[in-house]
Design a protein around this motif. Structure first.
Motif, PDB file in Angstrom:
ATOM      1  N   UNK A 147       0.819  -1.212   0.000  1.00 36.59           N
ATOM      2  CA  UNK A 147       0.000   0.000   0.000  1.00 36.59           C
ATOM      3  C   UNK A 147       0.848   1.256   0.000  1.00 36.59           C
ATOM      4  N   UNK A 148       1.890   1.279   0.817  1.00 36.64           N
ATOM      5  CA  UNK A 148       2.698   2.493   0.914  1.00 36.64           C
ATOM      6  C   UNK A 148       3.420   2.787  -0.401  1.00 36.64           C
ATOM      7  N   UNK A 149       3.794   1.739  -1.137  1.00 38.70           N
ATOM      8  CA  UNK A 149       4.424   1.953  -2.443  1.00 38.70           C
ATOM      9  C   UNK A 149       3.440   2.578  -3.414  1.00 38.70           C
ATOM     10  N   UNK A 150       2.184   2.099  -3.389  1.00 40.19           N
ATOM     11  CA  UNK A 150       1.175   2.656  -4.291  1.00 40.19           C
ATOM     12  C   UNK A 150       0.901   4.124  -3.972  1.00 40.19           C
ATOM     13  N   UNK A 190      -1.085   8.547   5.614  1.00 43.45           N
ATOM     14  CA  UNK A 190      -2.185   8.174   4.727  1.00 43.45           C
ATOM     15  C   UNK A 190      -2.241   6.664   4.551  1.00 43.45           C
ATOM     16  N   UNK A 191      -1.072   6.044   4.330  1.00 45.95           N
ATOM     17  CA  UNK A 191      -1.029   4.591   4.145  1.00 45.95           C
ATOM     18  C   UNK A 191      -1.470   3.870   5.416  1.00 45.95           C
ATOM     19  N   UNK A 192      -1.043   4.375   6.558  1.00 47.97           N
ATOM     20  CA  UNK A 192      -1.411   3.773   7.837  1.00 47.97           C
ATOM     21  C   UNK A 192      -2.914   3.866   8.068  1.00 47.97           C
ATOM     22  N   UNK A 193      -3.473   5.031   7.761  1.00 43.39           N
ATOM     23  CA  UNK A 193      -4.916   5.222   7.943  1.00 43.39           C
ATOM     24  C   UNK A 193      -5.711   4.266   7.060  1.00 43.39           C
ATOM     25  N   UNK A 194      -5.330   4.171   5.786  1.00 45.91           N
ATOM     26  CA  UNK A 194      -6.080   3.320   4.860  1.00 45.91           C
ATOM     27  C   UNK A 194      -5.919   1.840   5.186  1.00 45.91           C
ATOM     28  N   UNK A 198      -9.307   0.352   5.993  1.00 42.56           N
ATOM     29  CA  UNK A 198      -9.726  -0.466   4.862  1.00 42.56           C
ATOM     30  C   UNK A 198     -10.529   0.297   3.832  1.00 42.56           C
ATOM     31  N   UNK A 199     -10.453   1.643   3.840  1.00 38.20           N
ATOM     32  CA  UNK A 199     -11.224   2.442   2.894  1.00 38.20           C
ATOM     33  C   UNK A 199     -10.428   3.661   2.442  1.00 38.20           C
ATOM     34  N   UNK A 200     -10.915   4.302   1.376  1.00 35.03           N
ATOM     35  CA  UNK A 200     -10.298   5.523   0.880  1.00 35.03           C
ATOM     36  C   UNK A 200     -11.310   6.648   1.020  1.00 35.03           C
ATOM     37  N   UNK A 201     -11.330   7.253   2.200  1.00 33.61           N
ATOM     38  CA  UNK A 201     -12.230   8.374   2.464  1.00 33.61           C
ATOM     39  C   UNK A 201     -11.454   9.661   2.268  1.00 33.61           C
ATOM     40  N   UNK A 202     -11.673  10.321   1.132  1.00 37.96           N
ATOM     41  CA  UNK A 202     -10.887  11.502   0.782  1.00 37.96           C
ATOM     42  C   UNK A 202     -11.090  12.661   1.748  1.00 37.96           C
TER      43      UNK A 202
END
Length: 279
Positions: A147-150, A190-194, A198-202
């Motif tokens: 995830x962190x790479x993405x 950001x990576x830690x939060x997601x 488990x979601x992408x809440x902008x």
């Protein structure tokens, strides 16, 4: 960086003895410190893009900022949800031309319809760049399943204006490593939060901060691109060429950025930064 590494770096005792790696690092630094989009577009159009930017109406500036925010939010969503599917053929050559052709087509619309197309065209161009950046990252050995790479692929959008001066009296370092350092915490948060949610809440604070920081620098280059496309004589053909320049600009930055990251994995971050700064 450990205290020992910091001491070695400050005294200049860390050196990169691998000549192949040093040559790669030198090429990467040339890209990361090269002239920006404004200079390239000025050569292309035969007139200063910065002067055109000052002529844009306020409504155009608001439209650009709105398009940038939408583009980066969409890019973040795509980065997290689908870039991990592109990890096949890790280390293989990136597919750059197809992305450039598609970027040219979207740029043709921008040139034909001018500012009215910004809101629709920029998110598409941004996603094409993101796909290309991820492909380059994969070719340099990055693991897109992480995830962190993405999320780190988004950092490239902040590198395009890394060397733009804030003002003539401000000598604050805003070079490559300074930009990376400034984004590191936002990217990690950001990576830690997601990963946890488990979601992408902008609208989540860690993601808002990341998008805002990237948007500040991405916006400089986007404004230059939009100003160039807004020139009446540009047209569809010119718009296509400008967008090809746009994606090529970030492809070059991505190649340099992920080369540096690959060298850091092989030789250590402190060694590479010391060698970079000594070149």
């Amino acid at each position: 960086m450990s205290d020992e590494e910091r001491e070695l770096t400050e005294t200049g005792l860390i050196v990169l003895s691998d000549q192949v790696a040093l040559s790669e690092l030198r090429e990467a630094k040339e890209v990361l410190t090269h002239r920006g989009m404004a200079d390239r577009l000025t050569e292309l159009l035969g007139m200063p893009v910065t002067a055109t930017m000052r002529m844009l109406p306020d409504v155009a500036e608001n439209a650009v900022h709105g398009a940038i925010d939408k583009a980066l939010r969409t890019a973040l969503d795509v980065a997290v949800k689908t870039l991990g599917d592109e990890n096949a053929d890790k280390g293989g050559a990136p597919r750059l031309l197809s992305h450039k052709w598609m970027a040219g087509l979207t740029g043709a619309a921008g040139g034909a319809f001018g500012l009215a197309s910004v809101a629709a065209e920029l998110p598409v161009s941004t996603l094409l760049i993101l796909r290309s950046v991820a492909d380059i990252a994969r070719s340099q050995g990055e693991d897109l399943s992480e995830l962190q790479t993405r999320v780190a692929c988004l950092e490239v959008f902040a590198l395009g204006a890394a060397n733009e001066p804030r003002n003539v009296d401000d000598n604050t370092e805003i070079g490559y490593f300074a930009v990376r350092a400034g984004l590191a915490k936002h990217t990690a948060d950001a990576a830690k939060y997601m990963a946890k949610s488990g979601s992408v809440d902008a609208t989540a604070p860690p993601l808002v901060r990341l998008i805002t920081e990237i948007g500040k620098r991405f916006g400089v280059v986007v404004s230059e691109k939009v100003a160039a496309q807004a020139i009446p004589v540009v047209g569809a053909v010119g718009g296509a060429l400008i967008n090809t320049y746009f994606i090529d600009h970030y492809q070059e930055l991505a190649r340099a950025h992920f080369t540096v990251r690959r060298l850091e994995r092989a030789h250590g971050a402190a060694t590479i930064r010391a060698a970079y700064e000594s070149l």
